[in-house]
Design a protein around this motif. Structure first.
Motif, PDB file in Angstrom:
ATOM      1  N   ILE A  80      95.445  22.605  14.262  1.00 24.58           N
ATOM      2  CA  ILE A  80      96.842  22.431  13.830  1.00 24.58           C
ATOM      3  C   ILE A  80      97.758  22.263  15.039  1.00 24.58           C
ATOM      4  N   SER A  81      97.514  23.059  16.075  1.00 21.58           N
ATOM      5  CA  SER A  81      98.354  22.997  17.275  1.00 21.58           C
ATOM      6  C   SER A  81      98.213  21.662  17.992  1.00 21.58           C
ATOM      7  N   ILE A  82      97.004  21.154  18.052  1.00 19.91           N
ATOM      8  CA  ILE A  82      96.787  19.838  18.665  1.00 19.91           C
ATOM      9  C   ILE A  82      97.546  18.772  17.881  1.00 19.91           C
ATOM     10  N   GLY A  83      97.485  18.868  16.554  1.00 17.66           N
ATOM     11  CA  GLY A  83      98.199  17.911  15.718  1.00 17.66           C
ATOM     12  C   GLY A  83      99.697  17.930  15.968  1.00 17.66           C
ATOM     13  N   PHE A  84     100.287  19.116  16.004  1.00 17.13           N
ATOM     14  CA  PHE A  84     101.721  19.230  16.266  1.00 17.13           C
ATOM     15  C   PHE A  84     102.056  18.739  17.670  1.00 17.13           C
ATOM     16  N   THR A  85     101.219  19.082  18.647  1.00 17.25           N
ATOM     17  CA  THR A  85     101.482  18.672  20.030  1.00 17.25           C
ATOM     18  C   THR A  85     101.442  17.154  20.169  1.00 17.25           C
ATOM     19  N   LEU A  86     100.460  16.523  19.537  1.00 23.95           N
ATOM     20  CA  LEU A  86     100.357  15.064  19.593  1.00 23.95           C
ATOM     21  C   LEU A  86     101.565  14.397  18.943  1.00 23.95           C
ATOM     22  N   CYS A  87     102.083  14.998  17.900  1.00 21.11           N
ATOM     23  CA  CYS A  87     103.229  14.414  17.198  1.00 21.11           C
ATOM     24  C   CYS A  87     104.552  14.639  17.937  1.00 21.11           C
ATOM     25  N   LEU A  88     104.719  15.816  18.528  1.00 22.46           N
ATOM     26  CA  LEU A  88     106.012  16.209  19.086  1.00 22.46           C
ATOM     27  C   LEU A  88     106.129  16.001  20.593  1.00 22.46           C
ATOM     28  N   MET A  89     105.062  16.249  21.311  1.00 21.83           N
ATOM     29  CA  MET A  89     105.124  16.158  22.773  1.00 21.83           C
ATOM     30  C   MET A  89     103.728  15.877  23.321  1.00 21.83           C
ATOM     31  N   PRO A  90     103.207  14.679  23.083  1.00 20.43           N
ATOM     32  CA  PRO A  90     101.834  14.347  23.479  1.00 20.43           C
ATOM     33  C   PRO A  90     101.565  14.506  24.970  1.00 20.43           C
ATOM     34  N   GLU A  91     102.610  14.394  25.764  1.00 18.79           N
ATOM     35  CA  GLU A  91     102.432  14.534  27.214  1.00 18.79           C
ATOM     36  C   GLU A  91     102.039  15.960  27.615  1.00 18.79           C
ATOM     37  N   ARG A  92     102.211  16.913  26.703  1.00 24.47           N
ATOM     38  CA  ARG A  92     101.887  18.317  27.003  1.00 24.47           C
ATOM     39  C   ARG A  92     100.524  18.746  26.465  1.00 24.47           C
ATOM     40  N   LEU A  93      99.778  17.832  25.867  1.00 26.52           N
ATOM     41  CA  LEU A  93      98.482  18.189  25.307  1.00 26.52           C
ATOM     42  C   LEU A  93      97.553  18.741  26.391  1.00 26.52           C
ATOM     43  N   PHE A  94      97.095  19.956  26.200  1.00 27.01           N
ATOM     44  CA  PHE A  94      96.219  20.668  27.145  1.00 27.01           C
ATOM     45  C   PHE A  94      96.813  20.730  28.558  1.00 27.01           C
ATOM     46  N   ASP A  95      98.130  20.674  28.630  1.00 27.48           N
ATOM     47  CA  ASP A  95      98.817  20.659  29.922  1.00 27.48           C
ATOM     48  C   ASP A  95      98.521  21.921  30.738  1.00 27.48           C
ATOM     49  N   LEU A  96      98.545  23.069  30.087  1.00 26.10           N
ATOM     50  CA  LEU A  96      98.383  24.327  30.813  1.00 26.10           C
ATOM     51  C   LEU A  96      96.984  24.492  31.400  1.00 26.10           C
ATOM     52  N   PRO A  97      95.907  24.368  30.621  1.00 24.60           N
ATOM     53  CA  PRO A  97      94.571  24.543  31.217  1.00 24.60           C
ATOM     54  C   PRO A  97      94.196  23.449  32.212  1.00 24.60           C
TER      55      PRO A  97
END
Length: 209
Positions: A80-97
């Motif tokens: 679910i979190s990946i889905g929201f991230t891709l929709c809202l701020m794809p540039e932040r996908l897995f940004d932290l790790p």
């Protein structure tokens, strides 16, 4: 209304309604965690002196499928979190790790102890053990989830409200089954998956103006 019940209502409204409003609108984000620790400390004192409550009752573990439920929770929240991230701020996908692995590892290790555990003590143990009798039995879980979501008012995000309300229902159900340890672990894995996916930016006090 009996004095004791009136006192409980005052406590309840102060802890679960007024405190989140004060945190969201009258406190600088940098003071959020100290305020939360003070809030939690007060809650723990109230919990300790709650009639019929014993700390040992929080140590029970489910008879079966505990780890399976944790794994399923982690998978679903990550998806679910990946889905929201891709929709809202794809540039932040897995940004932290990927870009800040040390900070990510610190979050993974400390989130269960410094965030999930205090929240579960307040929103599940204190809520159900101290205030159950003044609330309608039919709405215990829904009210709990709504208050848990409301406590994230400072982030002012529909996604945060949705995620925390849904999580609140799951955590409340687990707690009512006598599974506080599992409840805390479910909360921990959910939070870690949110921060791993990149959606954790919405749950980070640094993004609050």
């Amino acid at each position: 209304m009996p004095i004791n019940k009136l006192r409980l209502w005052i406590e309840f409204l102060a802890i679960f309604v007024l405190a989140p409003i004060g945190l969201a609108y009258h406190l600088e984000p940098k003071y959020m965690f100290p305020a939360l620790w003070i809030w939690t400390f007060i809650g723990l004192i109230l919990l300790h002196f709650t009639s019929g409550f014993a700390w040992r009752q929080l140590l029970d573990w489910p008879a079966d499928k505990g780890w399976l439920r944790i794994a399923f929770m982690g998978f679903m929240v990550l998806a679910i979190s990946i889905g929201f991230t891709l929709c809202l701020m794809p540039e932040r996908l897995f940004d932290l790790p990927m870009k800040r692995p040390r900070i990510w590892l610190m979050v993974v290790l400390l989130y269960p102890l410094l965030s999930a555990l205090p929240q579960e003590l307040m929103f599940r143990a204190l809520y159900f053990e101290r205030y159950r009798d003044i609330l309608p039995n039919w709405g215990l879980m829904t009210i709990n989830a709504a208050l848990f979501s409301f406590a994230h008012l400072i982030y002012a995000s529909p996604v945060v409200f949705f995620m925390t309300f849904l999580g609140g229902l799951i955590f409340a159900r687990a707690y009512l089954r006598g599974e506080f340890v599992l409840t805390t672990l479910l909360h921990s894995i959910a939070g870690n998956m949110i921060f791993t996916s990149g959606l954790g930016y919405l749950f980070y006090s640094g993004n609050v103006a």
